[in-house]
Design a protein around this motif. Structure first.
Motif, short mmCIF file in Angstrom:
data_model
loop_
_atom_site.label_atom_id
_atom_site.label_comp_id
_atom_site.label_asym_id
_atom_site.label_seq_id
_atom_site.Cartn_x
_atom_site.Cartn_y
_atom_site.Cartn_z
N ASP A 132 0.83 -1.21 0.00
CA ASP A 132 0.00 0.00 0.00
C ASP A 132 0.86 1.26 0.00
OD1 ASP A 132 -2.31 -1.51 0.01
OD2 ASP A 132 -2.68 -1.29 2.16
N ALA A 133 1.95 1.24 0.78
CA ALA A 133 2.83 2.41 0.83
C ALA A 133 3.49 2.67 -0.51
CB ALA A 133 3.88 2.22 1.93
N VAL A 134 3.88 1.60 -1.21
CA VAL A 134 4.50 1.76 -2.52
C VAL A 134 3.47 2.27 -3.53
CG1 VAL A 134 5.65 0.56 -4.42
CG2 VAL A 134 6.30 0.08 -2.05
N LEU A 135 2.26 1.74 -3.47
CA LEU A 135 1.21 2.23 -4.36
C LEU A 135 0.88 3.69 -4.08
CD1 LEU A 135 -1.14 -0.90 -4.43
CD2 LEU A 135 0.33 -0.07 -6.28
N ASP A 136 0.94 4.09 -2.81
CA ASP A 136 0.74 5.51 -2.48
C ASP A 136 1.85 6.37 -3.10
OD1 ASP A 136 -1.55 4.95 -1.05
OD2 ASP A 136 -0.57 5.04 0.92
N SER A 281 -8.03 -0.35 -7.67
CA SER A 281 -8.19 0.33 -6.38
C SER A 281 -7.33 1.57 -6.25
CB SER A 281 -7.85 -0.64 -5.24
OG SER A 281 -6.45 -0.87 -5.17
N THR A 282 -6.42 1.81 -7.19
CA THR A 282 -5.53 2.97 -7.11
C THR A 282 -6.17 4.18 -7.77
OG1 THR A 282 -4.41 2.50 -9.22
CG2 THR A 282 -3.52 1.43 -7.24
N PRO A 283 -5.74 5.38 -7.38
CA PRO A 283 -6.28 6.58 -8.04
C PRO A 283 -6.04 6.58 -9.54
CG PRO A 283 -5.08 7.19 -6.05
CD PRO A 283 -4.82 5.73 -6.28
N GLN A 284 -4.87 6.07 -9.97
CA GLN A 284 -4.56 6.06 -11.40
C GLN A 284 -5.43 5.05 -12.15
OE1 GLN A 284 -2.42 5.66 -8.82
NE2 GLN A 284 -0.32 5.97 -9.50
N GLY A 285 -5.69 3.90 -11.52
CA GLY A 285 -6.41 2.84 -12.21
C GLY A 285 -7.90 3.03 -12.24
N ALA A 286 -8.42 3.83 -11.31
CA ALA A 286 -9.87 3.96 -11.19
C ALA A 286 -10.52 4.55 -12.43
CB ALA A 286 -10.21 4.80 -9.96
N GLY A 287 -9.82 5.43 -13.13
CA GLY A 287 -10.46 6.10 -14.26
C GLY A 287 -9.96 5.66 -15.62
#
Length: 342
Positions: A132-136, A281-287
């Motif tokens: 999660d920290a790396v994805l952040d 689930s990531t901000p980049q992937g959501a859209g």
């Protein structure tokens, strides 16, 4: 069915150069830049360059993380060090990135010094909190406007993303049927899919271009992203797509077992669904629209599978196995995307 345990390749190309092995004139030049005699050298044990990658400490306590490579060491390391220094210097402040301190380049040896980062590589199989920290951190990079940065447009491996399935179709790989049996009868379709990667990768976000566990340092305060020779401007979601095949290869504790080669359809599906769920689930992937993510995942799968079957690189003997394993995990994600069963 429980999958057979997979042997996950170590994230290292092989033996690294050590400080005492540098030529004396290069050591002298480095000590002059550091301002004192080096009394301790701690080598990084991960990464794919055979050159020096060590935290050096002088007798007065000055510390720096120093990379060094000879132009003829067979690894392209010297060119990458030059490129990384330029691109790191172009990055804006405030990012979780070590600062470039100085560069020594005498045409034979290229040496670059960075701020030392005290920490360790993320644990693998991945611990969810560290992932999660790396994805952040990837989200922070993807949210950084790179339009005005002195960086190239598009990922440095774009040619591989576009042409990997072409080569796998035109130069058949007997091992492909073991790791991605579903792909054998769909090579023309996969060539067409990956052809959309160039458009999908376009953008003005900051892109690291090679995000993996061995390019991340976990510290007491979070994570720091290191090794920036492939930095560019592109799609905000690119780094997450590039990271997740290595995550699938290494596994996530409590979520999915490592996938590094041939396995069962059930195991492939579990890993593919896990990677796709993480991406969405990531901000980049959501859209991101399905066509774009499928094109880029298809490109990464072929890039890794095609590179992994190439002859070994003598200076980096473990590289091909690592690429093949990432390709198997990327192919599992692509299989889920193409089945539409998310």
């Amino acid at each position: 069915m429980t999958p057979e345990p997979h042997v996950v390749p170590h994230p290292s190309g092989g033996r690294r150069l050590r400080w005492p092995e540098l030529p004396a004139p290069v050591r002298v030049a480095v000590e002059q830049r550091l301002g004192g005699r080096v009394v301790d050298a701690r080598s990084a044990e991960t990464g794919f360059s055979p050159g020096l990658a060590s935290v050096l400490t002088t007798e007065s306590g000055v510390r720096a993380f120093v990379k060094a490579a000879h132009v003829d060491d067979g690894s392209d390391g010297a060119r990458l060090h030059r490129t990384e220094a330029r691109r790191t210097a172009a990055l804006p402040p405030g990012l979780p990135v070590p600062r470039l301190l100085w560069v020594h380049d005498d045409d034979a040896w290229v040496v670059a010094a960075y701020e030392p980062v005290d920490g360790r590589m993320p644990r693998t199989p991945w611990v969810p909190a560290e992932l999660d920290a790396v994805l952040d951190a990837a989200a922070q990079l993807g949210a950084t406007d790179g339009a005005e940065l002195d960086l190239p447009e598009g990922p440095t491996d774009l040619a591989g993303l576009l042409a990997g399935w072409v080569r796998l179709r035109d130069e058949p790989d007997p091992a492909l049927g073991a790791v991605a049996p579903w792909a054998i009868g769909r090579l023309d379709e996969l060539v067409e899919l990956a052809g959309g990667a160039a458009t999908a990768c376009a953008g003005d976000a900051l892109v690291h271009g090679d995000l993996r566990a061995d390019n991340v340092v976990v510290t007491d305060g979070g994570v720091v992203v290191v090794d920036w020779p492939h930095a560019s401007r592109g799609a905000a979601f690119f780094d997450v797509v590039g990271l997740l095949p290595s995550v699938g290869m290494q596994g996530i504790r409590g979520l999915s077992a490592p996938l590094a080669g041939p396995t069962t359809p059930e195991h492939r599906r579990q890993v593919g669904l896990t990677l796709d769920g993480l991406f969405r689930s990531t901000p980049q992937g959501a859209g991101v629209d399905d066509a774009s993510v499928t094109a880029v995942v298809a490109g990464f799968a072929a890039l890794f599978l095609d590179a992994g079957r190439r002859p070994p690189v003598p200076a980096i003997p473990r590289l091909r196995a690592f690429q093949r394993a990432q390709g198997a995990a990327a192919a599992a994600w692509l299989e889920v995307l193409l089945d539409g069963a998310r």
